[in-house]
Enzyme design. Structure first.
Site, PDB file in Angstrom:
ATOM      1  N   PHE A 237     -10.184  18.882 -39.058  1.00  0.00           N
ATOM      2  CA  PHE A 237     -11.280  19.483 -38.297  1.00  0.00           C
ATOM      3  C   PHE A 237     -10.815  19.632 -36.857  1.00  0.00           C
ATOM      4  O   PHE A 237     -10.665  18.647 -36.130  1.00  0.00           O
ATOM      5  CB  PHE A 237     -12.566  18.662 -38.342  1.00  0.00           C
ATOM      6  CG  PHE A 237     -13.689  19.354 -37.606  1.00  0.00           C
ATOM      7  CD1 PHE A 237     -14.403  20.369 -38.217  1.00  0.00           C
ATOM      8  CD2 PHE A 237     -13.994  19.020 -36.303  1.00  0.00           C
ATOM      9  CE1 PHE A 237     -15.414  21.044 -37.532  1.00  0.00           C
ATOM     10  CE2 PHE A 237     -15.001  19.681 -35.616  1.00  0.00           C
ATOM     11  CZ  PHE A 237     -15.709  20.697 -36.236  1.00  0.00           C
TER      12      PHE A 237
ATOM     13  N   ASP B   5      -4.141  16.203 -31.889  1.00  0.00           N
ATOM     14  CA  ASP B   5      -5.535  16.463 -31.544  1.00  0.00           C
ATOM     15  C   ASP B   5      -6.237  15.112 -31.405  1.00  0.00           C
ATOM     16  O   ASP B   5      -6.651  14.505 -32.384  1.00  0.00           O
ATOM     17  CB  ASP B   5      -6.192  17.318 -32.630  1.00  0.00           C
ATOM     18  CG  ASP B   5      -7.660  17.623 -32.339  1.00  0.00           C
ATOM     19  OD1 ASP B   5      -8.262  16.932 -31.503  1.00  0.00           O
ATOM     20  OD2 ASP B   5      -8.204  18.546 -32.983  1.00  0.00           O
TER      21      ASP B   5
ATOM     22  N   LYS C 264     -14.161  16.020 -25.606  1.00  0.00           N
ATOM     23  CA  LYS C 264     -15.261  15.080 -25.830  1.00  0.00           C
ATOM     24  C   LYS C 264     -15.392  14.043 -24.726  1.00  0.00           C
ATOM     25  O   LYS C 264     -15.997  14.309 -23.689  1.00  0.00           O
ATOM     26  CB  LYS C 264     -15.134  14.444 -27.206  1.00  0.00           C
ATOM     27  CG  LYS C 264     -15.347  15.454 -28.350  1.00  0.00           C
ATOM     28  CD  LYS C 264     -15.554  14.770 -29.665  1.00  0.00           C
ATOM     29  CE  LYS C 264     -15.648  15.766 -30.811  1.00  0.00           C
ATOM     30  NZ  LYS C 264     -16.820  16.653 -30.739  1.00  0.00           N
TER      31      LYS C 264
END
Length: 401
Positions: free
Chosen positions: A141, A226, A255
């Site tokens: 994801f 990531d 984030k």
């Protein structure tokens, strides 16, 4: 003040149904707790998918944002501003790299990393133009842009959004042999999550990340990590790659870099990688804006103390110890994760992940399901042990364990 039902009804009528939120409406939040429009409090055990590592309304972050709001919030990159150089310098130092390319969201950072790898491949490695390949892992994801969903194996994220962007090779996560076979002379990068969050907090086999690092170095391929969910303290280290002593060529961050205050993301690498860009070849109106830089600088300062990494380690050990007691008793079939982050597979006899999340909500605890039978637990790193234990007691109650 709107009631919960009124607010949900209005949202359903006027917003696209691209999410399936739990039926509550948050009005305020502090620390690890949120309060809904009717005054009921909930323990946040999701932390905005790790965007809120430092808790809701963290005073240091709010003060940094407020001070910057009074000065200047946006210049665009048409001009320099007085927080930009400091932000890039400090974030590069935190990552042990030389250069930073700031963006806003995690998906933007992934897109930026893809462009970076391709340009590096053509201009540095010498791959023929238009032939660059990037190897990714199944069940990944990395966002939901058209390019990113082109290499997703999640049907909800991918189906009916084609035609898809070419140039990606998908291999099983954790399989070094498959990865080695997929890498060719036209491969420019391997893009991986050190821990796959959306897939259910999947931790790769021991030695996998070290193997990826060795393979990519041998084959002259960039290793792009990531760390949007796994980085910045969540796993007990600043970066999840550190658990195997691995330093990738490229960090992709987001984030928690914005502290839950503003969206901030970045690609961080050495000059021989990010130095391929020239003016006009990539950019963002809001990327690296003064407000974002001010908040992110405070995040970096907080991470330098090691306090939050230490809390994630200590509380994470406790979290996993307690969760593993539930395995094998007919309530939980498996627990995975690292630090203050866990994926919990619910025995189907006790309900789906969604049903368990809804029952926990009724008891004042907020988690979120994924892939049917799994719930994810990722509370803010500021959560107290007492609150964490209370949340776990509610989980045991719901599971009848």
């Amino acid at each position: 003040m709107s009631t919960t039902a009124d607010a949900i009804r209005s949202a359903d009528a006027h917003s696209a149904h691209n999410y399936h939120p739990l039926p509550l409406v948050v009005a305020s939040a502090e620390g690890a707790w949120m309060t809904d429009v009717e005054g009921r409090r909930y323990l946040d055990m999701l932390a905005g998918y790790s965007a809120l590592n430092f808790g809701h309304g963290n005073r240091r972050l709010i003060d940094a944002a407020r001070a910057q709001l009074e000065r200047v919030t946006l210049t665009s990159r048409a001009f320099h501003h007085d927080r930009f150089a400091e932000f890039c310098t400090e974030l590069a130092a935190l990552c042990g790299k030389e250069m930073v390319l700031p963006m806003n969201t995690g998906a933007e950072a992934v897109e930026t990393a893809v462009k970076t790898a391709r340009k590096w491949g053509y201009e540095v490695k010498g791959v023929p133009d238009g032939h660059a390949k990037i190897v990714v892992a199944a069940d990944n994801f990395h966002g939901r842009t058209t390019t990113v969903v082109s290499f997703s194996t999640d049907h909800d994220a991918r189906d009916h959004f084609g035609p898809y962007t070419p140039g990606f090779e998908i291999v099983p996560y954790g399989d070094l042999t498959a990865l080695a076979h997929a890498v060719t002379e036209n491969t420019v990068a391997v893009l991986l999550e050190p821990i796959q969050g959306e897939a259910g907090v999947l931790v790769p086999p021991a030695g996998y990340l070290r193997g990826v690092r060795e393979l990519t170095r041998e084959r002259n391929v960039l290793f792009m990590a990531d760390e949007i969910q796994s980085g910045l303290g969540r796993t007990g280290r600043t970066f999840a790659c550190e658990h195997e002593g691995v330093v990738p060529d490229v960090y992709i961050l987001g984030k928690a870099l914005g502290g839950g205050v503003v969206p901030v993301s970045a690609v961080v690498a050495d000059r021989d990688v990010l130095g391929v860009f020239r003016p006009g070849q990539h950019g963002s109106t809001f990327g690296g804006n003064p407000l974002a830089c001010a908040v992110a600088l405070e995040v970096i300062s907080m991470l330098r103390t090691g306090e939050f990494q230490g809390r994630a380690t200590e509380l994470g050990e406790h979290l996993h110890r307690e969760l593993n007691l539930l395995v094998g008793g007919g309530a939980v079939t498996a627990v995975r994760g690292r630090g203050l982050w866990a994926g919990v597979d619910i025995d189907p006899s006790r309900g789906t992940g969604r049903e368990i999340s809804e029952k926990l909500m009724e008891l004042g605890v907020l988690v979120k399901d994924t892939h049917g039978s799994t719930i994810r637990i990722a509370p803010p790193l500021v959560i107290s042990k007492e609150d964490l234990d209370w949340g776990l007691s509610q989980l045991r109650s719901v599971l009848g364990a």
